[in-house]
Design an enzyme around this catalytic site. Structure first.
Site, PDB file in Angstrom:
ATOM      1  N   GLY A 189      25.282  38.526  31.659  1.00  0.00           N
ATOM      2  CA  GLY A 189      25.752  39.142  32.907  1.00  0.00           C
ATOM      3  C   GLY A 189      27.240  39.460  32.751  1.00  0.00           C
TER       4      GLY A 189
ATOM      5  N   GLY B  55      23.083  30.210  48.125  1.00  0.00           N
ATOM      6  CA  GLY B  55      22.547  29.000  47.489  1.00  0.00           C
ATOM      7  C   GLY B  55      23.339  27.779  47.923  1.00  0.00           C
TER       8      GLY B  55
ATOM      9  N   THR C 178      22.029  32.312  41.578  1.00  0.00           N
ATOM     10  CA  THR C 178      21.441  31.712  42.784  1.00  0.00           C
ATOM     11  C   THR C 178      20.222  32.526  43.235  1.00  0.00           C
ATOM     12  OG1 THR C 178      22.863  33.002  44.237  1.00  0.00           O
ATOM     13  CG2 THR C 178      23.679  30.849  43.566  1.00  0.00           C
TER      14      THR C 178
ATOM     15  N   PRO D 211      24.300  25.839  42.229  1.00  0.00           N
ATOM     16  CA  PRO D 211      24.509  27.023  43.063  1.00  0.00           C
ATOM     17  C   PRO D 211      25.988  27.266  43.329  1.00  0.00           C
ATOM     18  CG  PRO D 211      23.725  25.186  44.399  1.00  0.00           C
ATOM     19  CD  PRO D 211      23.660  24.739  42.967  1.00  0.00           C
TER      20      PRO D 211
ATOM     21  N   LYS E  29      26.709  40.671  48.042  1.00  0.00           N
ATOM     22  CA  LYS E  29      25.881  39.509  47.689  1.00  0.00           C
ATOM     23  C   LYS E  29      24.415  39.777  48.006  1.00  0.00           C
ATOM     24  CE  LYS E  29      25.687  34.482  48.046  1.00  0.00           C
ATOM     25  NZ  LYS E  29      25.507  34.299  46.594  1.00  0.00           N
TER      26      LYS E  29
ATOM     27  N   HIS F  19      29.958  35.800  53.219  1.00  0.00           N
ATOM     28  CA  HIS F  19      30.219  36.321  51.871  1.00  0.00           C
ATOM     29  C   HIS F  19      30.421  37.830  51.936  1.00  0.00           C
ATOM     30  CE1 HIS F  19      28.579  32.502  50.329  1.00  0.00           C
ATOM     31  NE2 HIS F  19      29.250  32.786  49.227  1.00  0.00           N
TER      32      HIS F  19
HETATM   33  P1  NAD Z   1      26.747  41.048  39.605  1.00  0.00           P
HETATM   34  O1  NAD Z   1      25.627  41.876  40.156  1.00  0.00           O
HETATM   35  O2  NAD Z   1      28.136  41.557  39.701  1.00  0.00           O
HETATM   36  O3  NAD Z   1      26.477  40.720  38.061  1.00  0.00           O
HETATM   37  C1  NAD Z   1      25.209  40.492  37.515  1.00  0.00           C
HETATM   38  C2  NAD Z   1      25.194  41.158  36.155  1.00  0.00           C
HETATM   39  O4  NAD Z   1      23.949  40.849  35.504  1.00  0.00           O
HETATM   40  C3  NAD Z   1      25.280  42.703  36.227  1.00  0.00           C
HETATM   41  O5  NAD Z   1      26.354  43.174  35.437  1.00  0.00           O
HETATM   42  C4  NAD Z   1      23.930  43.168  35.702  1.00  0.00           C
HETATM   43  O6  NAD Z   1      23.995  44.404  34.995  1.00  0.00           O
HETATM   44  C5  NAD Z   1      23.590  41.999  34.768  1.00  0.00           C
HETATM   45  N1  NAD Z   1      22.180  41.990  34.347  1.00  0.00           N
HETATM   46  C6  NAD Z   1      21.086  42.461  35.016  1.00  0.00           C
HETATM   47  N2  NAD Z   1      19.982  42.330  34.252  1.00  0.00           N
HETATM   48  C7  NAD Z   1      20.399  41.774  33.087  1.00  0.00           C
HETATM   49  C8  NAD Z   1      19.714  41.411  31.895  1.00  0.00           C
HETATM   50  N3  NAD Z   1      18.394  41.571  31.745  1.00  0.00           N
HETATM   51  N4  NAD Z   1      20.448  40.848  30.893  1.00  0.00           N
HETATM   52  C9  NAD Z   1      21.794  40.672  31.028  1.00  0.00           C
HETATM   53  N5  NAD Z   1      22.474  41.012  32.132  1.00  0.00           N
HETATM   54  C10 NAD Z   1      21.794  41.561  33.144  1.00  0.00           C
HETATM   55  O7  NAD Z   1      26.613  39.622  40.319  1.00  0.00           O
HETATM   56  P2  NAD Z   1      27.681  38.442  40.382  1.00  0.00           P
HETATM   57  O8  NAD Z   1      28.453  38.520  41.641  1.00  0.00           O
HETATM   58  O9  NAD Z   1      28.418  38.338  39.090  1.00  0.00           O
HETATM   59  O10 NAD Z   1      26.685  37.195  40.556  1.00  0.00           O
HETATM   60  C11 NAD Z   1      25.683  36.891  39.612  1.00  0.00           C
HETATM   61  C12 NAD Z   1      24.891  35.684  40.087  1.00  0.00           C
HETATM   62  O11 NAD Z   1      25.742  34.532  40.133  1.00  0.00           O
HETATM   63  C13 NAD Z   1      24.321  35.832  41.515  1.00  0.00           C
HETATM   64  O12 NAD Z   1      23.079  35.174  41.577  1.00  0.00           O
HETATM   65  C14 NAD Z   1      25.362  35.110  42.364  1.00  0.00           C
HETATM   66  O13 NAD Z   1      24.840  34.670  43.601  1.00  0.00           O
HETATM   67  C15 NAD Z   1      25.699  33.959  41.452  1.00  0.00           C
HETATM   68  N6  NAD Z   1      26.957  33.274  41.695  1.00  0.00           N
HETATM   69  C16 NAD Z   1      26.962  31.949  41.478  1.00  0.00           C
HETATM   70  C17 NAD Z   1      28.136  31.218  41.616  1.00  0.00           C
HETATM   71  C18 NAD Z   1      28.134  29.744  41.285  1.00  0.00           C
HETATM   72  O14 NAD Z   1      29.180  29.091  41.374  1.00  0.00           O
HETATM   73  N7  NAD Z   1      27.003  29.196  40.879  1.00  0.00           N
HETATM   74  C19 NAD Z   1      29.318  31.863  42.006  1.00  0.00           C
HETATM   75  C20 NAD Z   1      29.277  33.244  42.228  1.00  0.00           C
HETATM   76  C21 NAD Z   1      28.084  33.954  42.064  1.00  0.00           C
END
Ligand code: NAD
Length: 241
Positions: A8, A151, A86, A109, A145, A141
């Site tokens: 990602g 989460g 999440t 999460p 999101k 948020h």
């Molecule tokens: P985002 O949409 O900006 O990034 C997700 C990325 O994953 C995108 O660049 C997308 O192209 C990529 N992706 C999609 N399919 C893919 C594949 N098959 N292989 C590789 N990459 C692929 O989202 P974000 O804001 O960066 O958040 C990502 C996740 O993390 C969400 O579920 C978010 O809720 C979660 N999150 C968790 C925390 C935590 O502390 N646990 C904090 C922030 C966000």
């Protein structure tokens, strides 16, 4: 030196994880994985199983379905994992649990240090206040999101219900502007109100936590670990080391 792959890597979180890891002398970013083309000096691939270089840990911030697929690949390749994605269903979470019988995984999460302290304070408060206090949760948020409620809010509700014995802890979710993540929990009785809040200023709190988790998890053999365990807030009941 811990070598990592960021899955990602072109996403909001992935970009910050890569940037902060590149400034950390104890970490080496071997590659980034993303389906979105990204101009980057980083070795970027479209699929996790296309990575040829050696590495120890995948840091995963993608979508639930992709995360489950990547956990299977990581288990086959015997790599450790840090999962921040999440919105996983129970079935998807069970698939992560299954993978953790083969490899070590940190799943949280919310990877921030302060938020994990916040969880600890919620557990203590709910335990003391019990059923005499009604519980409610607010979360806000940014508009991008995908999952709602967050989460983090769902986890807050679960621990508050478990520790207080209340059957209900409703969550009110709002999506507004570019807010990184605000969470409140309110305990209310006839005589007073306790409100505990956390507000994230930048996404770096999660990215830094994910990097701390990567350094922790590469030393384990298998098992599913929480961020509380990474931070030493909670002792492990069974030894996954
Ligand atoms: P985002 O949409 O900006 O990034 C997700 C990325 O994953 C995108 O660049 C997308 O192209 C990529 N992706 C999609 N399919 C893919 C594949 N098959 N292989 C590789 N990459 C692929 O989202 P974000 O804001 O960066 O958040 C990502 C996740 O993390 C969400 O579920 C978010 O809720 C979660 N999150 C968790 C925390 C935590 O502390 N646990 C904090 C922030 C966000």
């Amino acid at each position: 030196m811990v070598s990592i792959v960021v899955s990602g890597a072109a996403g909001r979180m992935g970009k910050r994880i890569v940037a902060l890891a590149q400034n950390d002398h104890d970490l080496k970013v071997v590659a980034g994985v993303d389906v979105k083309p990204e101009r980057s000096e980083l070795n970027m691939v479209g699929e996790l199983d296309q990575i040829r270089g050696d590495y120890a840990c995948v840091i995963e911030f993608t979508s639930p379905a992709v995360t489950v697929e990547h956990a299977k690949i990581a288990a086959e390749q015997k790599k450790s994992m840090v999962i921040g994605t999440t919105g996983l269903s129970d079935e998807q979470f069970n698939a992560i649990k299954q993978a953790s019988e083969i490899i070590p995984i940190v799943f949280s999460p919310n990877m921030s240090v302060c938020v994990n302290l916040f969880f600890d304070i919620i557990k203590k408060s709910a335990g003391v206040l019990g059923k005499n206090y009604k519980i409610s949760i607010n979360e806000t948020h940014h508009i991008h999101k995908k999952d709602s409620p967050s989460g983090t809010a769902k986890f807050m509700a679960r621990i508050a219900k478990e520790k207080s014995g209340n059957a209900d802890a409703p969550i009110h979710a709002m999506r507004k502007d570019e807010i990184v993540g605000d969470h409140d929990i309110i305990f209310e009785s006839e005589v007073d109100t306790l409100k505990i809040s956390h507000s994230a200023k930048t996404r770096d709190i999660f990215a830094l936590g994910a990097l701390t988790a990567a350094k922790f998890i590469v030393k384990k053999k298998m098992g599913l670990f929480s961020m509380s365990e990474v931070l030493g807030l909670e002792e492990r009941k069974e030894d996954g080391a």
